[in-house]
Structures are given as structure tokens and as C-alpha cells.
Motif scaffolding. Structure first.
Motif, PDB file in Angstrom:
ATOM      1  N   GLY A  31       0.808  -1.213   0.000  1.00 56.88           N
ATOM      2  CA  GLY A  31       0.000   0.000   0.000  1.00 56.88           C
ATOM      3  C   GLY A  31       0.841   1.263   0.000  1.00 56.88           C
ATOM      4  N   VAL A  32       1.895   1.265   0.828  1.00 55.88           N
ATOM      5  CA  VAL A  32       2.780   2.432   0.873  1.00 55.88           C
ATOM      6  C   VAL A  32       3.471   2.624  -0.469  1.00 55.88           C
ATOM      7  N   GLY A  33       3.973   1.533  -1.048  1.00 54.92           N
ATOM      8  CA  GLY A  33       4.655   1.626  -2.343  1.00 54.92           C
ATOM      9  C   GLY A  33       3.745   2.133  -3.436  1.00 54.92           C
ATOM     10  N   ALA A  34       2.521   1.593  -3.483  1.00 54.03           N
ATOM     11  CA  ALA A  34       1.574   2.046  -4.497  1.00 54.03           C
ATOM     12  C   ALA A  34       1.213   3.507  -4.299  1.00 54.03           C
ATOM     13  N   GLY A  35       1.073   3.920  -3.036  1.00 57.57           N
ATOM     14  CA  GLY A  35       0.762   5.320  -2.756  1.00 57.57           C
ATOM     15  C   GLY A  35       1.866   6.258  -3.171  1.00 57.57           C
ATOM     16  N   VAL A  36       3.119   5.887  -2.844  1.00 58.40           N
ATOM     17  CA  VAL A  36       4.266   6.726  -3.219  1.00 58.40           C
ATOM     18  C   VAL A  36       4.377   6.829  -4.737  1.00 58.40           C
ATOM     19  N   LEU A  37       4.205   5.706  -5.437  1.00 53.02           N
ATOM     20  CA  LEU A  37       4.297   5.717  -6.893  1.00 53.02           C
ATOM     21  C   LEU A  37       3.190   6.567  -7.516  1.00 53.02           C
ATOM     22  N   CYS A  38       1.974   6.441  -7.005  1.00 53.91           N
ATOM     23  CA  CYS A  38       0.860   7.236  -7.547  1.00 53.91           C
ATOM     24  C   CYS A  38       1.093   8.729  -7.353  1.00 53.91           C
ATOM     25  N   VAL A  39       1.548   9.102  -6.164  1.00 54.68           N
ATOM     26  CA  VAL A  39       1.823  10.524  -5.898  1.00 54.68           C
ATOM     27  C   VAL A  39       2.921  11.037  -6.822  1.00 54.68           C
ATOM     28  N   ALA A  40       3.966  10.220  -7.008  1.00 57.60           N
ATOM     29  CA  ALA A  40       5.067  10.631  -7.870  1.00 57.60           C
ATOM     30  C   ALA A  40       4.611  10.814  -9.311  1.00 57.60           C
ATOM     31  N   LEU A  41       3.805   9.879  -9.801  1.00 54.46           N
ATOM     32  CA  LEU A  41       3.352   9.979 -11.190  1.00 54.46           C
ATOM     33  C   LEU A  41       2.346  11.114 -11.387  1.00 54.46           C
ATOM     34  N   LEU A  42       1.530  11.376 -10.375  1.00 46.79           N
ATOM     35  CA  LEU A  42       0.584  12.483 -10.475  1.00 46.79           C
ATOM     36  C   LEU A  42       1.295  13.832 -10.533  1.00 46.79           C
ATOM     37  N   HIS A  43       2.490  13.873  -9.929  1.00 45.15           N
ATOM     38  CA  HIS A  43       3.286  15.103  -9.939  1.00 45.15           C
ATOM     39  C   HIS A  43       4.555  14.899 -10.765  1.00 45.15           C
ATOM     40  N   ALA A  44       4.436  14.114 -11.831  1.00 46.20           N
ATOM     41  CA  ALA A  44       5.609  13.780 -12.646  1.00 46.20           C
ATOM     42  C   ALA A  44       6.260  15.018 -13.241  1.00 46.20           C
ATOM     43  N   ALA A  45       5.460  15.983 -13.703  1.00 45.35           N
ATOM     44  CA  ALA A  45       6.030  17.179 -14.323  1.00 45.35           C
ATOM     45  C   ALA A  45       6.870  17.962 -13.327  1.00 45.35           C
ATOM     46  N   VAL A  46       6.349  18.095 -12.111  1.00 45.43           N
ATOM     47  CA  VAL A  46       7.079  18.833 -11.076  1.00 45.43           C
ATOM     48  C   VAL A  46       8.370  18.103 -10.709  1.00 45.43           C
ATOM     49  N   LEU A  47       8.267  16.797 -10.504  1.00 41.73           N
ATOM     50  CA  LEU A  47       9.463  16.022 -10.154  1.00 41.73           C
ATOM     51  C   LEU A  47      10.473  16.013 -11.289  1.00 41.73           C
ATOM     52  N   HIS A  48       9.989  15.891 -12.515  1.00 44.57           N
ATOM     53  CA  HIS A  48      10.870  15.908 -13.680  1.00 44.57           C
ATOM     54  C   HIS A  48      11.676  17.212 -13.731  1.00 44.57           C
ATOM     55  N   HIS A  49      10.993  18.311 -13.559  1.00 46.80           N
ATOM     56  CA  HIS A  49      11.674  19.607 -13.596  1.00 46.80           C
ATOM     57  C   HIS A  49      12.631  19.756 -12.420  1.00 46.80           C
ATOM     58  N   ALA A  50      12.224  19.295 -11.230  1.00 48.44           N
ATOM     59  CA  ALA A  50      13.091  19.398 -10.050  1.00 48.44           C
ATOM     60  C   ALA A  50      14.346  18.562 -10.213  1.00 48.44           C
ATOM     61  N   VAL A  51      14.194  17.354 -10.758  1.00 50.52           N
ATOM     62  CA  VAL A  51      15.361  16.487 -10.959  1.00 50.52           C
ATOM     63  C   VAL A  51      16.306  17.095 -11.994  1.00 50.52           C
ATOM     64  N   GLU A  52      15.749  17.619 -13.096  1.00 53.18           N
ATOM     65  CA  GLU A  52      16.594  18.249 -14.107  1.00 53.18           C
ATOM     66  C   GLU A  52      17.353  19.431 -13.538  1.00 53.18           C
ATOM     67  N   THR A  53      16.684  20.244 -12.732  1.00 51.86           N
ATOM     68  CA  THR A  53      17.328  21.400 -12.112  1.00 51.86           C
ATOM     69  C   THR A  53      18.444  20.969 -11.180  1.00 51.86           C
ATOM     70  N   ALA A  54      18.181  19.920 -10.369  1.00 47.62           N
ATOM     71  CA  ALA A  54      19.212  19.426  -9.449  1.00 47.62           C
ATOM     72  C   ALA A  54      20.396  18.846 -10.212  1.00 47.62           C
ATOM     73  N   LEU A  55      20.131  18.081 -11.260  1.00 42.10           N
ATOM     74  CA  LEU A  55      21.215  17.515 -12.063  1.00 42.10           C
ATOM     75  C   LEU A  55      22.050  18.613 -12.713  1.00 42.10           C
ATOM     76  N   HIS A  56      21.378  19.645 -13.218  1.00 37.73           N
ATOM     77  CA  HIS A  56      22.086  20.764 -13.846  1.00 37.73           C
ATOM     78  C   HIS A  56      22.968  21.478 -12.823  1.00 37.73           C
ATOM     79  N   PHE A  57      22.435  21.653 -11.625  1.00 37.26           N
ATOM     80  CA  PHE A  57      23.180  22.392 -10.591  1.00 37.26           C
ATOM     81  C   PHE A  57      24.411  21.615 -10.132  1.00 37.26           C
ATOM     82  N   PHE A  58      24.240  20.290  -9.878  1.00 36.59           N
ATOM     83  CA  PHE A  58      25.320  19.509  -9.303  1.00 36.59           C
ATOM     84  C   PHE A  58      26.291  18.951 -10.362  1.00 36.59           C
ATOM     85  N   SER A  59      25.935  19.055 -11.646  1.00 38.28           N
ATOM     86  CA  SER A  59      26.850  18.547 -12.664  1.00 38.28           C
ATOM     87  C   SER A  59      27.705  19.659 -13.236  1.00 38.28           C
TER      88      SER A  59
END
Length: 328
Positions: free
Chosen positions: A300-328
Motif C-alpha cells: 500500500g505504501v509503495g503504491a501510494g508513493v508511486l501514484c503521488v510521484a506519477l501524479l506530480h511527474a512534471a514537477v518532479l521531472h523539472h526538479a530532478v533536471e534542475t538538481a542535475l544541472h546544478f550539481f553537474s
């Protein structure tokens, strides 16, 4: 080709970074007081399993959400969004920003370590299956809710085994080493492991540990195994009605199993936290057994975390790209 390689290495770097950060946070929770009395080991086992698998779940959810827009565009499910943010690195299989040295090194090392650890785990699982098959070919089967396989000779086995086909392996010579009531307690303990599906839980924790630093993975697995052993001890006490009988069986089996190894992810009866468990058995009252819901909770926890992540995929995608750009 370069875009695909960069995408793979970037995803590997993200998984490694998120797994390490999440596991450090979970390790901090393990150091805090549990808030669950020691007399409720089944609840502690459930908490340890959920927390132990959480870093891998979070890492996979973040990578899935971060990669989803790019993969969706490749499959034609959505439009290409990369043109709207050209100011930083792209985590995209279509529009790579090129191989960044830092990300390439971190991603390559992460993939190498993961592959090495995964190969070792699969090899150990296959070796265990082979050994189980060899032992069972020598033994005699006793029918029951969970079949008992009596194996002749040494070593002194008393194991719960099997993810799908659950059974108990026990050395036939143990019938002479343990008193009848002690033997009944030992078998009740192993039956409790199978009812709780501890072999499956241990296997899942081992695979989840591939995305966690090895020392922390061992801590998470050990925390679950210790609590699970105490939970099964409690059920053995219910079966025989006397904690001193189970404690005596533990001490005897620990002496007999000094060189025994775990089978199918579940340690032998008497191998884990012996002193702590004996003290618990001598001091604790007989309480009703609590069914294990660890696998259900974790799913249940895993399914919940995955659903939340996919529902906010655009936000997470942009945040990850920004973090990768900053630290690389």
C-alpha cells in the motif's frame, strides 16, 4: 545513441542519490524510540519492513516520475516538452544535453555496483534453492498445513523455507536432542515464520537493499529479522504454553547450530539475538498472536508513493533536471 546512454546514466545517478538520501533518513528513524512496546514484536517487524523497503520505493518512484515525460513523448502519448525549458540540462532520451562527466561517472559507478550486488544476490538465491533441493531429496516428507521435511544426519537444521511452496526443514536427529515439548515449540516457531511469510519478506528486503548502501541494508534487514524472530517466539509460547520451554529450546539449538547458515533468507531457529530473545521469553506474558500485515502495508505504501510521484511527474521531472544541472 549518446542521448540514450546519457539518459540511462542520469537515471542511474538519480536512483543512487535518492536511494542514499532516503536510506539515511530512514536510518535516522531507526535510531529513534519506536513507540511500540517490546511486547509487540509483530508490530515492530511490520514497521521495520515498511521502513526498510521505503528507500528503494522512493528511489524507483522518483526515477519513474522524472523519466515519465520523456518516455511518454517517445511513445507518442504526449507532446515533446523540452523546448519549453532550454535553460538547463534535459533528462530526456530525445534531447540529451550530452554526457556530463560528473553524472556519467556517478551513473556508471552506480550501475556497476548495482549489477555486482544484484548478481551476487541472485547467485545466493539460486545456490540456496539448489541446496534446498538436495536436502529435500534426502529427506522424508511429513504432510501437514506446512509440510515438514526430516533430513537425516548433520547439520542440525530447523528452518522455515519457501516463498511459494512453504515447508519446514528439520534434522531428524533433533528429535533426540530436544524434549518433545521443546521440539513442538521449535516447529511452532517455524510455522509462524511461514504464516507471516518471512522468507518472502526477507527476500524483498534483500532486493530493496540493492538501492541502499550495504551497511544500512544490513541494518534494515537485521532489524526486521530480530523483530520477526521475537514475533515467532511469541507464537511458539502460545503453542506450548510456557516461555521457559521455548527459551530452553533456543539455547539448545543455538549450541547445536553454531556453524549453521540461513536458508531461504530466514535464519535458523536460535541464531538471531539469542540473549535478547531468551530474556524476552522469560519475562513476557503469553499474549494473543498478531497476524503479520507487513507485506500488505508495504504494498500500500509503495503504491501510494508511486501514484503521488506519477501524479506530480512534471514537477518532479523539472526538479530532478534542475538538481542535475546544478550539481553537474
Amino acid at each position: 545513441m549518446i542521448a540514450a546512454l546519457a539518459f540511462l546514466l542520469e537515471c542511474a545517478a538519480v536512483a543512487a542519490a535518492v536511494g542514499v538520501l532516503a536510506s539515511l533518513l530512514v536510518a535516522g528513524v531507526f535510531l529513534l524510540p519506536w513507540g511500540v512496546p517490546r511486547s509487540r514484536p509483530a508490530l515492530r517487524a511490520e514497521g521495520a519492513f515498511v521502513l526498510g523497503t521505503l528507500p528503494a520505493v522512493v528511489a524507483l518512484a522518483v526515477v519513474a516520475a522524472a523519466a515519465a515525460p520523456s518516455l511518454s513523448a517517445v511513445l507518442g502519448w504526449s507532446r515533446d516538452h523540452c523546448g519549453s525549458h532550454g535553460h538547463h540540462l534535459h533528462l530526456c532520451i530525445l534531447h540529451s544535453s550530452g554526457l556530463r562527466p560528473v553524472l556519467a561517472v556517478v551513473g556508471a559507478l552506480s550501475l556497476a555496483v548495482f549489477s555486482f550486488r544484484a548478481g551476487g544476490l541472485v547467485w545466493r538465491v539460486m545456490r540456496t534453492r539448489s541446496r534446498l533441493a538436495a536436502l529435500e531429496a534426502l529427506g522424508s516428507w511429513r504432510p501437514g498445513l506446512f509440510p515438514v521435511v526430516a533430513v537425516p544426519g548433520a547439520p542440525r537444521l530447523c528452518h522455515a523455507a519457501g516463498v511459494l511452496h512453504r515447508r519446514i526443514l528439520i534434522s531428524a536427529s533433533l528429535e533426540g536432542a530436544l524434549a518433545p515439548l521443546e521440539l513442538r515449540g521449535a516447529l511452532a516457531h517455524e510455522e509462524a515464520h511461514l504464516r507471516r511469510r518471512d522468507p518472502l519478506a526477507a527476500l524483498l528486503l534483500s532486493f530493496a537493499g540493492l538501492l541502499v548502501p550495504p551497511p544500512l541494508a544490513r541494518v534494515f534487514l537485521s532489524a526486521y529479522q530480530t523483530a520477526a524472530e521475537e514475533a515467532c517466539d511469541a507464537e511458539a509460547v502460545l503453542a506450548v504454553g510456557d516461555g521457559t520451554v521455548v527459551a530452553g529450546a533456543l539455547v539448545k539449538m543455538a549450541s547445536l547450530q553454531r556453524r549453521a547458515s540461513s536458508v531461504a533468507g530466514v535464519p535458523a531457529f536460535g541464531q538471531v539475538a539469542l540473549e535478547q530473545r531468551v530474556r524476552q521469553l522469560l519475562d513476557a506474558e503469553v499474549r494473543p498472536a498478531v497476524p503479520s500485515r507487513a507485506l500488505l502495508f508495504a504494498t500500500g505504501v509503495g503504491a501510494g508513493v508511486l501514484c503521488v510521484a506519477l501524479l506530480h511527474a512534471a514537477v518532479l521531472h523539472h526538479a530532478v533536471e534542475t538538481a542535475l544541472h546544478f550539481f553537474s
